[in-house]
Motif scaffolding. Structure first.
Motif, PDB file in Angstrom:
ATOM      1  N   ILE A 180     -13.592   1.515 -11.425  1.00 36.28           N
ATOM      2  CA  ILE A 180     -13.328   0.792 -10.177  1.00 36.28           C
ATOM      3  C   ILE A 180     -14.528  -0.086  -9.814  1.00 36.28           C
ATOM      4  O   ILE A 180     -14.376  -1.236  -9.369  1.00 36.28           O
ATOM      5  CB  ILE A 180     -12.997   1.779  -9.044  1.00 36.28           C
ATOM      6  CG1 ILE A 180     -11.748   2.592  -9.387  1.00 36.28           C
ATOM      7  CG2 ILE A 180     -12.794   1.045  -7.726  1.00 36.28           C
ATOM      8  CD1 ILE A 180     -11.421   3.661  -8.366  1.00 36.28           C
TER       9      ILE A 180
ATOM     10  N   LEU B  43      -9.285  -3.620   1.725  1.00 37.12           N
ATOM     11  CA  LEU B  43      -8.756  -3.600   0.362  1.00 37.12           C
ATOM     12  C   LEU B  43      -9.442  -2.536  -0.481  1.00 37.12           C
ATOM     13  O   LEU B  43      -8.783  -1.785  -1.215  1.00 37.12           O
ATOM     14  CB  LEU B  43      -8.928  -4.975  -0.288  1.00 37.12           C
ATOM     15  CG  LEU B  43      -8.053  -6.105   0.247  1.00 37.12           C
ATOM     16  CD1 LEU B  43      -8.427  -7.419  -0.432  1.00 37.12           C
ATOM     17  CD2 LEU B  43      -6.582  -5.795   0.010  1.00 37.12           C
ATOM     18  N   LEU B  44     -10.756  -2.441  -0.362  1.00 39.86           N
ATOM     19  CA  LEU B  44     -11.492  -1.492  -1.195  1.00 39.86           C
ATOM     20  C   LEU B  44     -11.183  -0.058  -0.808  1.00 39.86           C
ATOM     21  O   LEU B  44     -10.896   0.784  -1.675  1.00 39.86           O
ATOM     22  CB  LEU B  44     -12.990  -1.766  -1.075  1.00 39.86           C
ATOM     23  CG  LEU B  44     -13.885  -0.849  -1.912  1.00 39.86           C
ATOM     24  CD1 LEU B  44     -13.607  -1.045  -3.390  1.00 39.86           C
ATOM     25  CD2 LEU B  44     -15.352  -1.100  -1.610  1.00 39.86           C
TER      26      LEU B  44
ATOM     27  N   THR C  56      -7.740   0.846  -1.864  1.00 40.40           N
ATOM     28  CA  THR C  56      -7.654   1.035  -3.318  1.00 40.40           C
ATOM     29  C   THR C  56      -8.231   2.384  -3.729  1.00 40.40           C
ATOM     30  O   THR C  56      -7.661   3.092  -4.571  1.00 40.40           O
ATOM     31  CB  THR C  56      -8.403  -0.096  -4.033  1.00 40.40           C
ATOM     32  OG1 THR C  56      -7.830  -1.353  -3.655  1.00 40.40           O
ATOM     33  CG2 THR C  56      -8.308   0.068  -5.540  1.00 40.40           C
ATOM     34  N   ILE C  57      -9.358   2.759  -3.133  1.00 41.85           N
ATOM     35  CA  ILE C  57      -9.955   4.057  -3.464  1.00 41.85           C
ATOM     36  C   ILE C  57      -9.030   5.201  -3.060  1.00 41.85           C
ATOM     37  O   ILE C  57      -8.839   6.172  -3.809  1.00 41.85           O
ATOM     38  CB  ILE C  57     -11.329   4.196  -2.781  1.00 41.85           C
ATOM     39  CG1 ILE C  57     -12.303   3.149  -3.310  1.00 41.85           C
ATOM     40  CG2 ILE C  57     -11.901   5.583  -3.012  1.00 41.85           C
ATOM     41  CD1 ILE C  57     -13.632   3.148  -2.598  1.00 41.85           C
TER      42      ILE C  57
ATOM     43  N   THR D 278      -5.770   5.186  -2.693  1.00 40.29           N
ATOM     44  CA  THR D 278      -4.564   5.243  -3.520  1.00 40.29           C
ATOM     45  C   THR D 278      -4.868   5.549  -4.982  1.00 40.29           C
ATOM     46  O   THR D 278      -3.933   5.792  -5.757  1.00 40.29           O
ATOM     47  CB  THR D 278      -3.799   3.914  -3.434  1.00 40.29           C
ATOM     48  OG1 THR D 278      -4.676   2.834  -3.795  1.00 40.29           O
ATOM     49  CG2 THR D 278      -3.259   3.693  -2.035  1.00 40.29           C
ATOM     50  N   SER D 279      -6.137   5.540  -5.385  1.00 35.12           N
ATOM     51  CA  SER D 279      -6.472   5.856  -6.761  1.00 35.12           C
ATOM     52  C   SER D 279      -6.390   7.343  -7.077  1.00 35.12           C
ATOM     53  O   SER D 279      -6.399   7.727  -8.251  1.00 35.12           O
ATOM     54  CB  SER D 279      -7.878   5.342  -7.096  1.00 35.12           C
ATOM     55  OG  SER D 279      -8.861   6.043  -6.346  1.00 35.12           O
TER      56      SER D 279
END
Length: 262
Positions: A202, A251-252, A255-256, A258-259
């Motif tokens: 990531i 966004l970051l 994203t983290i 949902t990872s």
């Protein structure tokens, strides 16, 4: 001479204090043995008729203090904290900001995002293990096993099969027939290894756009003959502006979150 006398007197007082404390403790223990007030039970585990084990209060306090001591290690090795803090640190490095946001802000953000990601697992651990034990419905060993099951399920969902196979082979305990058979001694290093790999993947994707800006700015300055001007000084405002315009924090962090495979 007066200073020497005062120093000698102070030294005697400091030496006498531990002796006085020991004598006071002996006197207190003698008073307890004499029947003044009941003493706390020793470190003991009692087995009831049904097979359930009950721990003495002293033993429970000892276990609680041990857990509190190991809490930072548990936070790093059994939760989503490691991946989050590494990605945020790489982001700060990519932006070119040495101390902004400060470490306290990044740690606090990582901690609360960890609670957000793992809220379902932590709630399940409390409802299935901690609460029944506090209510006296479960024995200590059963409560620990039920408390760890949701955490192990979360950790297994993030691990890679090749990492698990490697550590199982190194430990000499594998292969395992199911997820429930994987011990924590094998699961914890496997989970940390997988988390490090995912965090750096990531972080690589986060670093690329800012690296492109640095290269473009360096090329422009080189073509203009401004070699004495640092490219980092010029590219920093552009990187901050780009990150703000695309709503980078949302966004970051999204994203983290949902990872993780929940």
């Amino acid at each position: 001479m007066k200073r020497a006398r005062w120093f000698a007197l102070l030294s005697l007082l400091m030496l006498a204090m531990p002796v006085a404390s020991a004598l006071a403790a002996d006197a207190a223990s003698g008073a307890l043995l004499a029947g003044s007030s009941p003493a706390l039970p020793a470190l003991a585990v009692k087995t009831a008729a049904g097979g359930a084990q009950t721990w003495s209060l002293t033993f429970q306090v000892l276990v609680l203090m041990t857990v509190l001591t190991l809490l930072p290690a548990i936070l790093l090795s059994m939760t989503a904290f490691t991946r989050i803090i590494i990605v945020l640190s790489i982001l700060r490095q990519a932006l070119g900001l040495a101390q902004t946001p400060p470490n306290q802000v990044l740690t606090g953000l990582s901690l609360f995002l960890t609670f957000f990601v793992m809220s379902a697992s932590l709630t399940q651990s409390y409802n299935e293990g901690v609460k029944p034990y506090l209510d006296g419905q479960l024995a200590g060993e059963v409560a620990i096993d039920r408390t760890l099951k949701p955490l192990k399920r979360f950790m297994l969902a993030q691990t890679r099969e090749n990492d698990l196979a490697m550590f199982s082979k190194l430990s000499g305990k594998g292969p395992f027939t199911g997820a429930e058979d994987v011990p924590l001694t094998v699961l914890m290093p496997t989970f940390l290894t997988s988390e490090l790999k995912t965090a750096f993947q990531i972080g690589f994707m986060v670093f690329i756009p800012f690296l492109v800006i640095d290269l473009v700015v360096a090329s422009v300055l080189m073509s203009m003959g401004m070699m004495m001007l640092s490219p980092m000084l010029v590219s920093l405002p552009f990187k901050i502006m780009l990150f703000v315009l695309v709503d980078g924090w949302t966004l970051l962090l999204g994203t983290i979150a949902t990872s993780f495979h929940l």
